[in-house]
Design a protein around this motif. Sequence first.
Motif, PDB file in Angstrom:
ATOM      1  N   THR A   1      14.577   0.345 -15.092  1.00  0.00           N
ATOM      2  CA  THR A   1      14.691   1.345 -14.028  1.00  0.00           C
ATOM      3  C   THR A   1      13.573   1.194 -13.009  1.00  0.00           C
ATOM      4  OG1 THR A   1      15.792   2.914 -15.508  1.00  0.00           O
ATOM      5  CG2 THR A   1      14.766   3.825 -13.526  1.00  0.00           C
ATOM      6  N   LEU A   2      12.347   0.969 -13.470  1.00  0.00           N
ATOM      7  CA  LEU A   2      11.215   0.814 -12.560  1.00  0.00           C
ATOM      8  C   LEU A   2      11.420  -0.348 -11.599  1.00  0.00           C
ATOM      9  CD1 LEU A   2       8.287   1.479 -15.053  1.00  0.00           C
ATOM     10  CD2 LEU A   2       9.014   2.953 -13.186  1.00  0.00           C
ATOM     11  N   CYS A   3      12.120  -1.368 -12.047  1.00  0.00           N
ATOM     12  CA  CYS A   3      12.378  -2.527 -11.189  1.00  0.00           C
ATOM     13  C   CYS A   3      13.450  -2.250 -10.141  1.00  0.00           C
ATOM     14  CB  CYS A   3      12.789  -3.728 -12.044  1.00  0.00           C
ATOM     15  SG  CYS A   3      11.464  -4.329 -13.120  1.00  0.00           S
ATOM     16  N   ARG A   4      14.108  -1.107 -10.222  1.00  0.00           N
ATOM     17  CA  ARG A   4      15.157  -0.746  -9.265  1.00  0.00           C
ATOM     18  C   ARG A   4      14.708   0.303  -8.254  1.00  0.00           C
ATOM     19  NH1 ARG A   4      17.750  -2.691 -13.686  1.00  0.00           N
ATOM     20  NH2 ARG A   4      19.882  -3.507 -13.450  1.00  0.00           N
ATOM     21  N   ILE A   5      13.487   0.772  -8.374  1.00  0.00           N
ATOM     22  CA  ILE A   5      12.974   1.772  -7.434  1.00  0.00           C
ATOM     23  C   ILE A   5      12.350   1.051  -6.247  1.00  0.00           C
ATOM     24  CG2 ILE A   5      11.275   3.615  -7.120  1.00  0.00           C
ATOM     25  CD1 ILE A   5      11.669   4.325 -10.083  1.00  0.00           C
ATOM     26  N   ARG A   6      12.793   1.421  -5.045  1.00  0.00           N
ATOM     27  CA  ARG A   6      12.332   0.749  -3.833  1.00  0.00           C
ATOM     28  C   ARG A   6      11.720   1.710  -2.810  1.00  0.00           C
ATOM     29  NH1 ARG A   6      12.716  -2.906  -6.701  1.00  0.00           N
ATOM     30  NH2 ARG A   6      13.980  -4.805  -6.555  1.00  0.00           N
ATOM     31  N   GLU A   7      12.294   2.919  -2.689  1.00  0.00           N
ATOM     32  CA  GLU A   7      11.888   3.816  -1.607  1.00  0.00           C
ATOM     33  C   GLU A   7      11.569   5.206  -2.128  1.00  0.00           C
ATOM     34  OE1 GLU A   7      14.966   3.970   1.255  1.00  0.00           O
ATOM     35  OE2 GLU A   7      15.145   1.795   1.475  1.00  0.00           O
ATOM     36  N   ARG A   8      10.538   5.808  -1.544  1.00  0.00           N
ATOM     37  CA  ARG A   8      10.197   7.195  -1.892  1.00  0.00           C
ATOM     38  C   ARG A   8      11.337   8.150  -1.571  1.00  0.00           C
ATOM     39  NH1 ARG A   8       4.865   5.980   0.391  1.00  0.00           N
ATOM     40  NH2 ARG A   8       3.263   6.231  -1.222  1.00  0.00           N
ATOM     41  N   GLY A   9      11.949   7.957  -0.422  1.00  0.00           N
ATOM     42  CA  GLY A   9      12.948   8.902   0.053  1.00  0.00           C
ATOM     43  C   GLY A   9      14.288   8.841  -0.640  1.00  0.00           C
ATOM     44  N   ALA A  10      14.442   7.905  -1.571  1.00  0.00           N
ATOM     45  CA  ALA A  10      15.743   7.729  -2.236  1.00  0.00           C
ATOM     46  C   ALA A  10      16.058   8.872  -3.196  1.00  0.00           C
ATOM     47  CB  ALA A  10      15.769   6.393  -2.978  1.00  0.00           C
ATOM     48  N   PHE A  11      15.099   9.757  -3.455  1.00  0.00           N
ATOM     49  CA  PHE A  11      15.300  10.779  -4.481  1.00  0.00           C
ATOM     50  C   PHE A  11      15.389  12.197  -3.906  1.00  0.00           C
ATOM     51  CE2 PHE A  11      13.352   7.077  -6.354  1.00  0.00           C
ATOM     52  CZ  PHE A  11      14.245   6.801  -7.366  1.00  0.00           C
TER      53      PHE A  11
ATOM     54  N   THR B   1       7.727  -7.621 -11.600  1.00  0.00           N
ATOM     55  CA  THR B   1       8.782  -7.517 -10.591  1.00  0.00           C
ATOM     56  C   THR B   1       8.934  -6.114 -10.010  1.00  0.00           C
ATOM     57  OG1 THR B   1      10.377  -7.157 -12.377  1.00  0.00           O
ATOM     58  CG2 THR B   1      10.151  -9.402 -11.541  1.00  0.00           C
ATOM     59  N   ALA B   2       8.176  -5.139 -10.472  1.00  0.00           N
ATOM     60  CA  ALA B   2       8.353  -3.765  -9.994  1.00  0.00           C
ATOM     61  C   ALA B   2       7.709  -3.585  -8.623  1.00  0.00           C
ATOM     62  CB  ALA B   2       7.757  -2.778 -10.982  1.00  0.00           C
ATOM     63  N   ALA B   3       8.412  -2.900  -7.737  1.00  0.00           N
ATOM     64  CA  ALA B   3       7.917  -2.643  -6.384  1.00  0.00           C
ATOM     65  C   ALA B   3       7.307  -1.248  -6.302  1.00  0.00           C
ATOM     66  CB  ALA B   3       9.055  -2.786  -5.386  1.00  0.00           C
ATOM     67  N   VAL B   4       6.629  -0.810  -7.352  1.00  0.00           N
ATOM     68  CA  VAL B   4       6.046   0.525  -7.414  1.00  0.00           C
ATOM     69  C   VAL B   4       4.593   0.428  -7.851  1.00  0.00           C
ATOM     70  CG1 VAL B   4       8.279   1.541  -8.017  1.00  0.00           C
ATOM     71  CG2 VAL B   4       6.664   0.948  -9.848  1.00  0.00           C
ATOM     72  N   GLU B   5       3.844   1.497  -7.550  1.00  0.00           N
ATOM     73  CA  GLU B   5       2.530   1.697  -8.140  1.00  0.00           C
ATOM     74  C   GLU B   5       2.764   2.540  -9.385  1.00  0.00           C
ATOM     75  OE1 GLU B   5      -1.959   3.204  -6.860  1.00  0.00           O
ATOM     76  OE2 GLU B   5      -0.204   3.817  -5.681  1.00  0.00           O
ATOM     77  N   LEU B   6       2.448   1.991 -10.550  1.00  0.00           N
ATOM     78  CA  LEU B   6       2.819   2.626 -11.813  1.00  0.00           C
ATOM     79  C   LEU B   6       1.604   3.254 -12.483  1.00  0.00           C
ATOM     80  CD1 LEU B   6       4.835   3.201 -14.109  1.00  0.00           C
ATOM     81  CD2 LEU B   6       4.327   0.917 -15.010  1.00  0.00           C
ATOM     82  N   PHE B   7       1.790   4.501 -12.917  1.00  0.00           N
ATOM     83  CA  PHE B   7       0.765   5.211 -13.688  1.00  0.00           C
ATOM     84  C   PHE B   7       1.360   5.560 -15.051  1.00  0.00           C
ATOM     85  CE2 PHE B   7      -0.230   5.807  -9.289  1.00  0.00           C
ATOM     86  CZ  PHE B   7      -1.610   5.807  -9.215  1.00  0.00           C
TER      87      PHE B   7
ATOM     88  N   PRO C   1       0.801  -1.231   0.000  1.00  0.00           N
ATOM     89  CA  PRO C   1       0.000   0.000   0.000  1.00  0.00           C
ATOM     90  C   PRO C   1       0.829   1.273   0.000  1.00  0.00           C
ATOM     91  CG  PRO C   1      -0.800  -1.573   1.643  1.00  0.00           C
ATOM     92  CD  PRO C   1       0.499  -2.110   1.143  1.00  0.00           C
ATOM     93  N   ASP C   2       2.010   1.246   0.575  1.00  0.00           N
ATOM     94  CA  ASP C   2       2.821   2.457   0.710  1.00  0.00           C
ATOM     95  C   ASP C   2       4.020   2.490  -0.235  1.00  0.00           C
ATOM     96  OD1 ASP C   2       4.149   0.400   1.888  1.00  0.00           O
ATOM     97  OD2 ASP C   2       4.870   1.558   3.612  1.00  0.00           O
ATOM     98  N   CYS C   3       3.969   1.723  -1.318  1.00  0.00           N
ATOM     99  CA  CYS C   3       5.109   1.686  -2.242  1.00  0.00           C
ATOM    100  C   CYS C   3       5.183   2.984  -3.048  1.00  0.00           C
ATOM    101  CB  CYS C   3       5.025   0.477  -3.163  1.00  0.00           C
ATOM    102  SG  CYS C   3       3.574   0.461  -4.214  1.00  0.00           S
ATOM    103  N   PRO C   4       6.335   3.294  -3.627  1.00  0.00           N
ATOM    104  CA  PRO C   4       6.476   4.543  -4.383  1.00  0.00           C
ATOM    105  C   PRO C   4       5.503   4.610  -5.555  1.00  0.00           C
ATOM    106  CG  PRO C   4       8.621   3.561  -3.950  1.00  0.00           C
ATOM    107  CD  PRO C   4       7.605   2.543  -3.552  1.00  0.00           C
ATOM    108  N   ARG C   5       4.995   5.820  -5.782  1.00  0.00           N
ATOM    109  CA  ARG C   5       4.125   6.072  -6.934  1.00  0.00           C
ATOM    110  C   ARG C   5       4.969   6.661  -8.054  1.00  0.00           C
ATOM    111  NH1 ARG C   5      -1.698   8.578  -6.349  1.00  0.00           N
ATOM    112  NH2 ARG C   5      -2.752   6.773  -5.456  1.00  0.00           N
ATOM    113  N   VAL C   6       4.935   6.022  -9.215  1.00  0.00           N
ATOM    114  CA  VAL C   6       5.713   6.481 -10.367  1.00  0.00           C
ATOM    115  C   VAL C   6       4.755   6.794 -11.517  1.00  0.00           C
ATOM    116  CG1 VAL C   6       7.550   5.959 -12.006  1.00  0.00           C
ATOM    117  CG2 VAL C   6       7.664   5.045  -9.667  1.00  0.00           C
ATOM    118  N   MET C   7       4.949   7.963 -12.109  1.00  0.00           N
ATOM    119  CA  MET C   7       4.138   8.368 -13.259  1.00  0.00           C
ATOM    120  C   MET C   7       5.023   8.504 -14.489  1.00  0.00           C
ATOM    121  SD  MET C   7       1.781  11.790 -13.682  1.00  0.00           S
ATOM    122  CE  MET C   7       1.470  12.536 -15.295  1.00  0.00           C
TER     123      MET C   7
END
Length: 359
Positions: A346-356, A202-208, A60-66
Amino acid sequence: MSVMHPDHLALLAELIRTPSPSGFEQPVQRVIRRTLEGVADEVRTDVLGNVIARLAGPQPDCPRVMLAGHCDEIGFMVRHIDDRGFVYFAPIGGVDVHLVPGQRLQAHTAEGPLLGVVGRKPIHLLEAKERETLAKFKDLFVDFGFADGEQARARLAIGDPLTFAVELERLQGDLVTARAFDDKMGAFIVTRVLQEVRRRGTAAVELFSVTTVQEEIGLRGAAASVYGVQPDIAIAVDVGFASDYPGVDAKELGEARLGGGPLLARGANINPQLFALLCETARQENIPVQIVAAPRATGTDANVMQLSRGGVATALVSVPLRYMHSPVEVLSLADIEATIALLSATLCRIRERGAFIPQ
């Protein structure tokens, strides 16, 4: 890089063929919705006409990527019909008036497409001064072959959109030419990336995946959609200026060649951590990329995406393009495939919101 699958090339050709001048994107958005129904967990259209396809994340709290690729193209609009049946028009977006006389245009009417030509006096009848003077849009007209204004007004309405009457064609090697690669190619890429992420799982993100509207007249669709999606990370996918043909100065634009891989922008519009992740992913996956300088805000959806709400970690990935905003844009299919591969990895390498957060 692998050759584009025939089914994917057919989708790209359909997107190019389908008209979508800014403000009239509904036909191409119907193609996008049809393509992603049953693939995305949700496909919706907002009030501006942006199509927003969503893949749910594993937590539920995974990074949101657009991902954003604008689906609108430059074009024209019917402004006046005279009593002889000739049609006067205005440009939608940045159209070079040099390119318009002598072109075939297609009007998109309530009853279907209608072919016309932009007429011009023969060179034999032009006076010396006229030959040296740039035409003005207000003096250009389309000849559809109507007998008179009454017949023309029965088929055309004020405000009907027009586009250059050209489709996708193959050149040598893997180069293709068409109108409107800017930026239906980007809409194609973000659609294909969502399909690929769904396939990999395999992506740990919510993808838009968002095909935005009205970019050519002020980045309007992206501004609205990013505000609604509220992503942590946003990547705009667009075309970039190639510098590998006569008349273009690499000293001004940087080195950008067809077949050299996607262009990664670097500058104030770009989050440095996200830029580094794209570069490292390209290195690890052996995907060719080209770095281009962006010393000020880019003229792309990345501009408004970065500044939405409290700020968004933003990047711009572009495919090099020759002859932008013309009926003969040229790009490399290998560059498109490389961009899809880079974004998917790249999307498969994103894990944390705070990494950016810039450090």
